[in-house]
Enzyme design. Sequence first.
Site, PDB file in Angstrom:
ATOM      1  N   TYR A  94       5.671  41.910  22.744  1.00  0.00           N
ATOM      2  CA  TYR A  94       4.920  42.839  21.903  1.00  0.00           C
ATOM      3  C   TYR A  94       5.379  44.270  22.166  1.00  0.00           C
ATOM      4  CZ  TYR A  94       1.598  39.025  21.074  1.00  0.00           C
ATOM      5  OH  TYR A  94       1.009  37.843  20.711  1.00  0.00           O
ATOM      6  N   TYR A 133       6.310  33.026  24.368  1.00  0.00           N
ATOM      7  CA  TYR A 133       6.386  33.845  25.588  1.00  0.00           C
ATOM      8  C   TYR A 133       5.579  33.186  26.705  1.00  0.00           C
ATOM      9  CZ  TYR A 133       1.931  35.711  23.759  1.00  0.00           C
ATOM     10  OH  TYR A 133       0.667  35.853  23.243  1.00  0.00           O
ATOM     11  N   ARG A 143       3.096  30.284  25.550  1.00  0.00           N
ATOM     12  CA  ARG A 143       2.423  30.317  24.262  1.00  0.00           C
ATOM     13  C   ARG A 143       3.399  29.897  23.174  1.00  0.00           C
ATOM     14  NH1 ARG A 143      -1.725  33.069  22.617  1.00  0.00           N
ATOM     15  NH2 ARG A 143      -1.700  31.303  21.192  1.00  0.00           N
ATOM     16  N   HIS A 146       3.212  32.468  17.330  1.00  0.00           N
ATOM     17  CA  HIS A 146       1.980  32.631  16.562  1.00  0.00           C
ATOM     18  C   HIS A 146       1.888  34.045  16.007  1.00  0.00           C
ATOM     19  CE1 HIS A 146       1.015  33.918  20.676  1.00  0.00           C
ATOM     20  NE2 HIS A 146       0.174  34.773  20.120  1.00  0.00           N
ATOM     21  N   HIS A 148      -1.145  36.926  14.886  1.00  0.00           N
ATOM     22  CA  HIS A 148      -2.553  37.302  14.963  1.00  0.00           C
ATOM     23  C   HIS A 148      -2.980  37.857  13.608  1.00  0.00           C
ATOM     24  CE1 HIS A 148      -2.719  37.160  19.445  1.00  0.00           C
ATOM     25  NE2 HIS A 148      -1.431  37.451  19.319  1.00  0.00           N
TER      26      HIS A 148
END
Length: 225
Positions: A94, A133, A143, A146, A148
């Site tokens: 991110y 990640y 994870r 995906h 959000h």
Amino acid sequence: MPTSPTPYRGFPLRRPTRPPFLLPTDPESAELYGPVFGQADVTPLDSDLTRHHPGAGTPIGERITVTGRLLDHQGHPVPHQLLELWQANAAGRYAHQGDRHDAPLDPHFTGTGRTLTDAEGRYAFTTIKPGPYPLGTPDHAWRAAHLHFSVFGRAFTQRLVTQMYFEGDPLLAHDSVLHTAPNAAARHRLIATYTPLPLPPGRPPSLTYHWNIVLGGPSPMVAPA
């Protein structure tokens, strides 16, 4: 047979430890305590995460377009609602100072976007497919890829946050956050399907995924984020 994912340990850490802070009762004052996502109106460029970034470069990764509809529990469209999207880049990182993953940042990708649903509840985002990640847990859990999503009601204080996954991802069977959904049917509703579709005007070539967001109903349609 895939092993069951380790239970997600993050929720206890996110629970409040202090009493609730009471906001003013008048709506206008309460709005001042809500998040602010820009001073300008939402534009078509806001929904293309591959273009609204610093510089003239192109983000690295697989370009995708996610389309769908925002519906109520009876299948009726929810028009003119603000949707936000944020995500990791193609390397699974991110663009946020709190992300300590040692994957590289992409200087041409901020990982955030927004759009308004149309009169039929339709939405579309063009972006880069995010990478998985690591959670940094002792069991070396990861994870799954995906996105959000944030859905706003008539005010910033009315907000639902959920996540969307991609069909065929081998990490789906191991993602502890996905498996907080109560059953297999609920988890399936969080997974977008690859659906070749004509792209909206002005969209560059990209793989297309379809995912509807359904609000309310007798059973949960979204999982906690």
